[in-house]
Design an enzyme around this catalytic site. Sequence first.
Site, PDB file in Angstrom:
ATOM      1  N   GLY A 280     -32.101  82.841  47.499  1.00  0.00           N
ATOM      2  CA  GLY A 280     -31.654  81.670  48.256  1.00  0.00           C
ATOM      3  C   GLY A 280     -30.196  81.825  48.648  1.00  0.00           C
ATOM      4  O   GLY A 280     -29.529  82.785  48.268  1.00  0.00           O
ATOM      5  N   SER A 281     -29.716  80.827  49.386  1.00  0.00           N
ATOM      6  CA  SER A 281     -28.371  80.935  49.960  1.00  0.00           C
ATOM      7  C   SER A 281     -27.266  80.790  48.910  1.00  0.00           C
ATOM      8  O   SER A 281     -26.150  81.249  49.117  1.00  0.00           O
ATOM      9  CB  SER A 281     -28.203  79.882  51.060  1.00  0.00           C
ATOM     10  OG  SER A 281     -28.378  78.584  50.513  1.00  0.00           O
ATOM     11  N   THR A 282     -27.579  80.194  47.772  1.00  0.00           N
ATOM     12  CA  THR A 282     -26.547  80.075  46.714  1.00  0.00           C
ATOM     13  C   THR A 282     -26.553  81.333  45.846  1.00  0.00           C
ATOM     14  O   THR A 282     -25.514  81.934  45.593  1.00  0.00           O
ATOM     15  CB  THR A 282     -26.784  78.818  45.855  1.00  0.00           C
ATOM     16  OG1 THR A 282     -27.011  77.695  46.711  1.00  0.00           O
ATOM     17  CG2 THR A 282     -25.584  78.537  44.949  1.00  0.00           C
TER      18      THR A 282
ATOM     19  N   ASP B 226     -29.672  81.702  39.310  1.00  0.00           N
ATOM     20  CA  ASP B 226     -30.463  81.320  40.473  1.00  0.00           C
ATOM     21  C   ASP B 226     -30.135  79.907  40.934  1.00  0.00           C
ATOM     22  O   ASP B 226     -29.590  79.110  40.162  1.00  0.00           O
ATOM     23  CB  ASP B 226     -31.964  81.398  40.111  1.00  0.00           C
ATOM     24  CG  ASP B 226     -32.852  81.518  41.347  1.00  0.00           C
ATOM     25  OD1 ASP B 226     -34.071  81.682  41.172  1.00  0.00           O
ATOM     26  OD2 ASP B 226     -32.308  81.453  42.482  1.00  0.00           O
TER      27      ASP B 226
ATOM     28  N   LYS C  65     -37.981  74.231  42.212  1.00  0.00           N
ATOM     29  CA  LYS C  65     -37.549  75.431  42.926  1.00  0.00           C
ATOM     30  C   LYS C  65     -38.676  75.859  43.852  1.00  0.00           C
ATOM     31  O   LYS C  65     -39.803  75.410  43.724  1.00  0.00           O
ATOM     32  CB  LYS C  65     -37.239  76.550  41.912  1.00  0.00           C
ATOM     33  CG  LYS C  65     -35.896  76.361  41.221  1.00  0.00           C
ATOM     34  CD  LYS C  65     -35.634  77.405  40.162  1.00  0.00           C
ATOM     35  CE  LYS C  65     -35.609  78.807  40.724  1.00  0.00           C
ATOM     36  NZ  LYS C  65     -34.725  78.969  41.888  1.00  0.00           N
ATOM     37  N   GLY C  66     -38.354  76.776  44.769  1.00  0.00           N
ATOM     38  CA  GLY C  66     -39.402  77.281  45.641  1.00  0.00           C
ATOM     39  C   GLY C  66     -39.179  76.976  47.099  1.00  0.00           C
ATOM     40  O   GLY C  66     -39.958  77.375  47.955  1.00  0.00           O
ATOM     41  N   GLY C  67     -38.051  76.288  47.381  1.00  0.00           N
ATOM     42  CA  GLY C  67     -37.774  76.011  48.801  1.00  0.00           C
ATOM     43  C   GLY C  67     -37.688  77.302  49.601  1.00  0.00           C
ATOM     44  O   GLY C  67     -38.056  77.365  50.764  1.00  0.00           O
TER      45      GLY C  67
ATOM     46  N   GLU D  10     -39.374  84.310  40.633  1.00  0.00           N
ATOM     47  CA  GLU D  10     -38.229  83.673  39.965  1.00  0.00           C
ATOM     48  C   GLU D  10     -38.639  83.218  38.576  1.00  0.00           C
ATOM     49  O   GLU D  10     -37.951  83.469  37.589  1.00  0.00           O
ATOM     50  CB  GLU D  10     -37.738  82.474  40.777  1.00  0.00           C
ATOM     51  CG  GLU D  10     -37.028  82.847  42.062  1.00  0.00           C
ATOM     52  CD  GLU D  10     -36.701  81.638  42.921  1.00  0.00           C
ATOM     53  OE1 GLU D  10     -37.353  80.583  42.761  1.00  0.00           O
ATOM     54  OE2 GLU D  10     -35.787  81.748  43.754  1.00  0.00           O
TER      55      GLU D  10
ATOM     56  N   LYS E  91     -27.845  68.849  45.166  1.00  0.00           N
ATOM     57  CA  LYS E  91     -29.128  69.144  44.502  1.00  0.00           C
ATOM     58  C   LYS E  91     -29.364  68.282  43.265  1.00  0.00           C
ATOM     59  O   LYS E  91     -30.476  68.262  42.733  1.00  0.00           O
ATOM     60  CB  LYS E  91     -29.169  70.613  44.104  1.00  0.00           C
ATOM     61  CG  LYS E  91     -28.880  71.617  45.208  1.00  0.00           C
ATOM     62  CD  LYS E  91     -29.918  71.570  46.286  1.00  0.00           C
ATOM     63  CE  LYS E  91     -29.754  72.657  47.332  1.00  0.00           C
ATOM     64  NZ  LYS E  91     -29.847  74.039  46.817  1.00  0.00           N
TER      65      LYS E  91
HETATM   66  O1  DER Z   1     -36.585  79.199  46.479  1.00  0.00           O
HETATM   67  C1  DER Z   1     -35.857  78.943  45.499  1.00  0.00           C
HETATM   68  O2  DER Z   1     -36.276  78.607  44.388  1.00  0.00           O
HETATM   69  C2  DER Z   1     -34.371  78.980  45.712  1.00  0.00           C
HETATM   70  O3  DER Z   1     -33.718  79.140  44.515  1.00  0.00           O
HETATM   71  C3  DER Z   1     -33.964  77.776  46.488  1.00  0.00           C
HETATM   72  O4  DER Z   1     -34.798  76.756  46.328  1.00  0.00           O
HETATM   73  C4  DER Z   1     -32.547  77.342  46.377  1.00  0.00           C
HETATM   74  O5  DER Z   1     -32.067  77.811  47.560  1.00  0.00           O
HETATM   75  P1  DER Z   1     -30.671  77.453  48.163  1.00  0.00           P
HETATM   76  O6  DER Z   1     -29.667  77.954  47.165  1.00  0.00           O
HETATM   77  O7  DER Z   1     -30.658  78.230  49.459  1.00  0.00           O
HETATM   78  O8  DER Z   1     -30.639  75.978  48.361  1.00  0.00           O
END
Ligand code: DER
Length: 241
Positions: free
Chosen positions: A30-32, A86, A99-101, A108, A126
Amino acid sequence: ASQDELKKQVGYKAVDDYVRSGMVVGLGTGSTAFFAVERVGQKLKSGELQDVVAIPTSVRTKEQAEALGIPLVTLDTHSRLDVAIDGADSVDPDGNLVKGGGGALFREKIVEKASDKFVVIVDQSKMCDALGPHFMLPIEILPFCHEHTMRCLEALPSMNGAKAVLRMGSSANNKCDGDEIAVSDNGCYLVDMKCTSPITDAVRLADDIIKVVGVVEHGLFCGMTDHVIIAGTDGIEVKDV
Ligand code: DER
């Protein structure tokens, strides 16, 4: 600070505070998590970190890590990890997560369950009082046949009349309304369960969901988090769960 700046702050801090030379590190998706991976690469290159090996949680994290020269291993040779870092889509006060976006929830959860320490990195947006309304709950299902998919969507427990919807898009991690069904790194479909009210018993819901025939995994990460690093406009907070 911009949202990207906040993500960078927590991504870097997670590596600076929890990754030491010689460790086996789980790299999130993910972006973070992108910034945590970037920081590991940076510190290996500078020599601040040595002898770190990593296990990625998605193809795209694997590609990012390879581009940064981070040595990658698998659970076959490293069955336990020292720390996994994560992001998350929602974090409740007990550190339970949705999670899972980004469509990476299955790998994961495998990697993060095998880690001695699980550090979650988020920007303040979040955080929530209860999981559910803030972010749809992703569920990975086997793509057996259309009928099976429909039966899964019907069988998944709906909350307050909400239903699970099939995630569309050219790839699992982009939730555009493409005309094809999104497919995860594992070749599975993803459905998103719209929760119109708070999830009052995440563990119970997790048990109900995993019992549905054809469900591979879901995005409820209960009782797994050790630390949450939260970046807000007035600074960074570390929550020990
Ligand atoms: O897919 C996931 O579980 C990612 O960790 C995600 O949900 C968080 O992503 P983000 O840091 O881009 O918001």
